[in-house]
Every structure is written in structure tokens, then in C-alpha cells.
Design a protein around this motif. Sequence first.
Motif, PDB file in Angstrom:
ATOM      1  N   ASP A   1     -34.494  -0.616  53.212  1.00 28.87           N
ATOM      2  CA  ASP A   1     -33.535   0.217  52.443  1.00 28.87           C
ATOM      3  C   ASP A   1     -32.371  -0.750  52.005  1.00 28.87           C
ATOM      4  O   ASP A   1     -31.984  -0.606  51.000  1.00 28.87           O
ATOM      5  N   ILE A   2     -31.875  -1.577  52.900  1.00 27.38           N
ATOM      6  CA  ILE A   2     -30.946  -2.550  52.434  1.00 27.38           C
ATOM      7  C   ILE A   2     -31.382  -4.040  52.923  1.00 27.38           C
ATOM      8  O   ILE A   2     -31.829  -4.197  53.942  1.00 27.38           O
ATOM      9  N   VAL A   3     -30.924  -4.890  51.826  1.00 29.45           N
ATOM     10  CA  VAL A   3     -31.105  -6.369  52.090  1.00 29.45           C
ATOM     11  C   VAL A   3     -29.874  -6.938  52.172  1.00 29.45           C
ATOM     12  O   VAL A   3     -28.965  -6.871  51.398  1.00 29.45           O
ATOM     13  N   MET A   4     -29.912  -7.848  53.219  1.00 31.17           N
ATOM     14  CA  MET A   4     -28.392  -8.264  53.473  1.00 31.17           C
ATOM     15  C   MET A   4     -29.040  -9.978  53.409  1.00 31.17           C
ATOM     16  O   MET A   4     -29.744 -10.424  54.024  1.00 31.17           O
ATOM     17  N   LEU A   5     -27.925 -10.723  52.834  1.00 28.77           N
ATOM     18  CA  LEU A   5     -28.026 -12.001  52.616  1.00 28.77           C
ATOM     19  C   LEU A   5     -26.859 -12.728  53.429  1.00 28.77           C
ATOM     20  O   LEU A   5     -25.753 -12.424  53.091  1.00 28.77           O
ATOM     21  N   CYS A   6     -26.943 -13.891  54.075  1.00 23.14           N
ATOM     22  CA  CYS A   6     -25.826 -14.718  54.752  1.00 23.14           C
ATOM     23  C   CYS A   6     -26.298 -16.196  54.744  1.00 23.14           C
ATOM     24  O   CYS A   6     -26.439 -16.555  55.628  1.00 23.14           O
ATOM     25  N   VAL A   7     -26.246 -16.794  53.671  1.00 27.17           N
ATOM     26  CA  VAL A   7     -26.599 -18.041  53.375  1.00 27.17           C
ATOM     27  C   VAL A   7     -25.633 -18.869  52.875  1.00 27.17           C
ATOM     28  O   VAL A   7     -24.400 -18.336  52.410  1.00 27.17           O
ATOM     29  N   GLY A   8     -25.761 -20.232  52.630  1.00 29.87           N
ATOM     30  CA  GLY A   8     -24.674 -21.261  52.420  1.00 29.87           C
ATOM     31  C   GLY A   8     -24.152 -21.326  51.214  1.00 29.87           C
ATOM     32  O   GLY A   8     -22.792 -21.575  50.867  1.00 29.87           O
ATOM     33  N   THR A   9     -25.154 -21.361  50.270  1.00 29.43           N
ATOM     34  CA  THR A   9     -24.912 -21.561  48.683  1.00 29.43           C
ATOM     35  C   THR A   9     -25.355 -20.609  47.600  1.00 29.43           C
ATOM     36  O   THR A   9     -26.289 -19.660  47.931  1.00 29.43           O
ATOM     37  N   SER A  10     -24.816 -20.627  46.468  1.00 22.73           N
ATOM     38  CA  SER A  10     -25.371 -19.932  45.375  1.00 22.73           C
ATOM     39  C   SER A  10     -26.888 -20.289  45.174  1.00 22.73           C
ATOM     40  O   SER A  10     -27.664 -19.440  44.921  1.00 22.73           O
ATOM     41  N   GLU A  11     -27.100 -21.597  45.054  1.00 22.57           N
ATOM     42  CA  GLU A  11     -28.581 -21.905  44.912  1.00 22.57           C
ATOM     43  C   GLU A  11     -29.470 -21.304  45.834  1.00 22.57           C
ATOM     44  O   GLU A  11     -30.498 -20.950  45.777  1.00 22.57           O
ATOM     45  N   GLN A  12     -29.040 -21.398  47.272  1.00 26.98           N
ATOM     46  CA  GLN A  12     -30.009 -20.770  48.572  1.00 26.98           C
ATOM     47  C   GLN A  12     -29.958 -19.349  48.020  1.00 26.98           C
ATOM     48  O   GLN A  12     -30.910 -18.666  48.305  1.00 26.98           O
ATOM     49  N   VAL A  13     -29.002 -18.456  47.582  1.00 24.82           N
ATOM     50  CA  VAL A  13     -29.159 -17.164  47.132  1.00 24.82           C
ATOM     51  C   VAL A  13     -29.865 -16.680  46.215  1.00 24.82           C
ATOM     52  O   VAL A  13     -30.939 -15.950  46.168  1.00 24.82           O
ATOM     53  N   GLU A  14     -29.894 -17.621  45.036  1.00 25.93           N
ATOM     54  CA  GLU A  14     -30.659 -17.300  44.102  1.00 25.93           C
ATOM     55  C   GLU A  14     -32.153 -17.656  44.269  1.00 25.93           C
ATOM     56  O   GLU A  14     -33.279 -17.137  43.957  1.00 25.93           O
ATOM     57  N   SER A  15     -32.532 -18.737  45.105  1.00 31.32           N
ATOM     58  CA  SER A  15     -33.888 -18.972  45.639  1.00 31.32           C
ATOM     59  C   SER A  15     -34.435 -17.984  46.165  1.00 31.32           C
ATOM     60  O   SER A  15     -35.686 -17.533  46.250  1.00 31.32           O
ATOM     61  N   ARG A  16     -33.647 -17.159  47.145  1.00 28.06           N
ATOM     62  CA  ARG A  16     -34.186 -16.108  47.690  1.00 28.06           C
ATOM     63  C   ARG A  16     -34.479 -15.014  47.011  1.00 28.06           C
ATOM     64  O   ARG A  16     -35.139 -14.085  47.433  1.00 28.06           O
ATOM     65  N   ILE A  17     -33.478 -14.690  46.009  1.00 24.49           N
ATOM     66  CA  ILE A  17     -33.615 -13.650  44.979  1.00 24.49           C
ATOM     67  C   ILE A  17     -34.682 -13.745  44.006  1.00 24.49           C
ATOM     68  O   ILE A  17     -35.574 -12.676  43.724  1.00 24.49           O
ATOM     69  N   PHE A  18     -34.609 -14.807  43.211  1.00 23.71           N
ATOM     70  CA  PHE A  18     -35.640 -15.207  42.276  1.00 23.71           C
ATOM     71  C   PHE A  18     -36.909 -15.894  42.459  1.00 23.71           C
ATOM     72  O   PHE A  18     -37.567 -16.038  41.866  1.00 23.71           O
TER      73      PHE A  18
ATOM     74  N   LEU B   1     -20.754 -18.205  43.822  1.00 27.74           N
ATOM     75  CA  LEU B   1     -20.144 -18.344  42.495  1.00 27.74           C
ATOM     76  C   LEU B   1     -20.058 -16.669  41.913  1.00 27.74           C
ATOM     77  O   LEU B   1     -21.469 -16.250  41.742  1.00 27.74           O
ATOM     78  N   PRO B   2     -19.151 -16.421  41.371  1.00 26.84           N
ATOM     79  CA  PRO B   2     -19.064 -15.257  40.684  1.00 26.84           C
ATOM     80  C   PRO B   2     -19.994 -15.060  39.700  1.00 26.84           C
ATOM     81  O   PRO B   2     -20.700 -13.930  39.335  1.00 26.84           O
ATOM     82  N   GLY B   3     -20.217 -16.008  38.709  1.00 25.58           N
ATOM     83  CA  GLY B   3     -21.055 -15.956  37.796  1.00 25.58           C
ATOM     84  C   GLY B   3     -22.454 -15.600  37.987  1.00 25.58           C
ATOM     85  O   GLY B   3     -23.269 -15.165  37.403  1.00 25.58           O
ATOM     86  N   SER B   4     -22.910 -16.383  39.300  1.00 19.69           N
ATOM     87  CA  SER B   4     -24.178 -15.945  39.691  1.00 19.69           C
ATOM     88  C   SER B   4     -24.365 -14.849  40.263  1.00 19.69           C
ATOM     89  O   SER B   4     -25.487 -14.181  40.030  1.00 19.69           O
TER      90      SER B   4
ATOM     91  N   TYR C   1     -26.225  -4.340  43.660  1.00 24.05           N
ATOM     92  CA  TYR C   1     -26.130  -5.406  44.408  1.00 24.05           C
ATOM     93  C   TYR C   1     -24.514  -5.419  44.658  1.00 24.05           C
ATOM     94  O   TYR C   1     -23.823  -4.996  43.864  1.00 24.05           O
ATOM     95  N   LEU C   2     -24.124  -5.930  45.729  1.00 22.39           N
ATOM     96  CA  LEU C   2     -22.636  -5.931  46.178  1.00 22.39           C
ATOM     97  C   LEU C   2     -22.351  -7.363  46.773  1.00 22.39           C
ATOM     98  O   LEU C   2     -23.474  -7.807  47.594  1.00 22.39           O
ATOM     99  N   ASP C   3     -21.341  -7.943  46.187  1.00 24.63           N
ATOM    100  CA  ASP C   3     -20.950  -9.379  47.047  1.00 24.63           C
ATOM    101  C   ASP C   3     -19.588  -8.768  48.087  1.00 24.63           C
ATOM    102  O   ASP C   3     -18.749  -8.078  47.898  1.00 24.63           O
ATOM    103  N   ALA C   4     -19.955  -9.328  49.151  1.00 23.55           N
ATOM    104  CA  ALA C   4     -19.295  -9.006  50.409  1.00 23.55           C
ATOM    105  C   ALA C   4     -18.808 -10.118  51.113  1.00 23.55           C
ATOM    106  O   ALA C   4     -19.426 -10.222  52.452  1.00 23.55           O
TER     107      ALA C   4
END
Length: 294
Positions: free
Chosen positions: A62-79, A101-104, A119-122
Motif C-alpha cells: 500500500d505504501i512505498v518508502m525510500l531512504c536512499v542517499g541521492t536524487s539519482e538513486q531515488v530516480e533509478s528506483r522510481i523510473f 533535489l526539489p525539482g526531481s 508522492y510525499l517528500d519527508a
Amino acid sequence: MSKPSIGFIGLGLMGRAMVECLQKAGYDVSVLGNRDRSGVEEALSRGGSEAGSARDLAAGNDIVMLCVGTSEQVESRIFGEDGVLAGTKAGQIVIDFGTSLPGSTQRIGAELAGKGASYLDAPLGRTPAHAKEGKLNIMCAGDEATYAQVKPVLDVLGENVFHLGPLGSGHTIKLINNFFAMTTAMAMSEAFAMGDAAGIPREKLYGVLAAGPNHSGMMDFIKSWAMDGKLDLAFSVDNAAKDVGYYRAMAEELGARSRMSGCASETLAEALQNGFAGHMVPEMVDYLSKHLKG
């Protein structure tokens, strides 16, 4: 009502502590492993499950949580081809607990919204020890109804949970916070190093600075290492450089020019170039004392 199932990506020190906290509170948690499997094994030993991909993890929770180091790592896990976006579904909530990065963040939010997900940033404050105890500071932003829906879960993880406004506000405030903190840390480290060069005892310098309006928690983190040999701030030089760099990139995206971040950025970059990446920020006192004259 049954508790939502949670898929968790990113089992570093903070992530694995958060997973432990959620599991102890009775949540069904599925995790996604990386090269280091120790966090996965810990989660499995407490009754968790392991997903084969980010796509499978999203499809099954139901909920997906990410706790990784960089925007690049977040994007790779999302896209990525087998990423969260490929497996997400309408009504799902995805939360980024990292410093991104807020733009990402805005771009990811728009893509998820296209599939009916939120999507939530937290970004987080405090340490893995606080995470285990459910005492993090959580700076959440995004759709307010979605925040209200997920707040009972956030309250398990956090002692202080804030809603800061539209999507991206959490990451924006966290970057401003970390810019300010690291600029202060570099200034205090240089102050001790300059005092050393001038033959001023560190305790004398600290006594004067701390007696006035300069006194702060960050000053005391640097003092603890410089004077007492205690590392009270477990934040690495490479993470500090990344966050200040993200702050500068955010300023550029806003069409703004950051004046004050340049010194902290240059100081941290110099330390990285000289092999100081694995050290903690308070240890910059040692680096600057050694390299003050060039």
C-alpha cells in the motif's frame, strides 16, 4: 481497520532502523535489498519479506518508502525498467525520506500522479538510534489529504512530524537547513584551526564564542570533537558536500545566486579531494588545522 502494508527501499543505517521500528509496531514490511544484505537479513529475521524488484515491491504494498542517499538513486528506483513507477497503482502512497533535489521530487510526483498515486517528500532529522525508538523529526510535504492518511504511520517513526506545504517543500527546507548547518560547522572548524595557528587554547576560544549569540548546537558538535574527542554528529563529509551541492543546484533552478554556500562547498570539496570523504563533519577541525596554510 488493518494496517497498510509497507514496501521499504534503502537499508542503510537509517533505513534498517526505520524498518525495525515499523516491524515492532506490527506493520507488515517488505524490503528491497542491495549489495549489502545485512539489513535485509535483519528484516527477514523479524518476519519481513523480500521483494525481487522495486516494481514487485510497489505492486504488492500500500505504501512505498525510500531512504536512499541521492536524487539519482531515488530516480533509478522510481523510473528504472523494473522500478516503482512500473508497479504502482491508483491510491498508492510513495514517500521519499532522503534529502533530494526539489525539482526531481516535483518530476517524480507528476509521474506518479499520472497513475493515480501520491508522492510525499519527508526528509529526516536525528539519528538511526532515534529511528529505532520512533523519535525522528520528519519534515513532510505534499498533498494534505495524503499526509493525513499516512500520518499514523509517520507518527510511529517520528516524535516530531511536520507538514510543511506543497510537494517539494520538505526537501527545500531540509536543504536550507543543511546548508546553514554545514556553513556553521565549517566556520567553527576554521575558528578552532585559526586559534591553533595563533596559539590560542581551544577552551579559551570556545568559552568566549559560546558566551555570546554565536552559541549553537552545531558549535557544540564541533567543540565535542575538537576539545573532548567525542563524535556527537555522525554526518560524513561526503554527505555534507552532497547536501550543500544540492542546495546550490536548487538555488540555480530558482534563478537565484547563493553567496554564502560557496565557502562551505569549496572547503568540503577540498577535503574530499584530499581523501577525507570517510570522516565525519566535526573532524574537519583536524583537516583545517593541518591544511590552514594551503
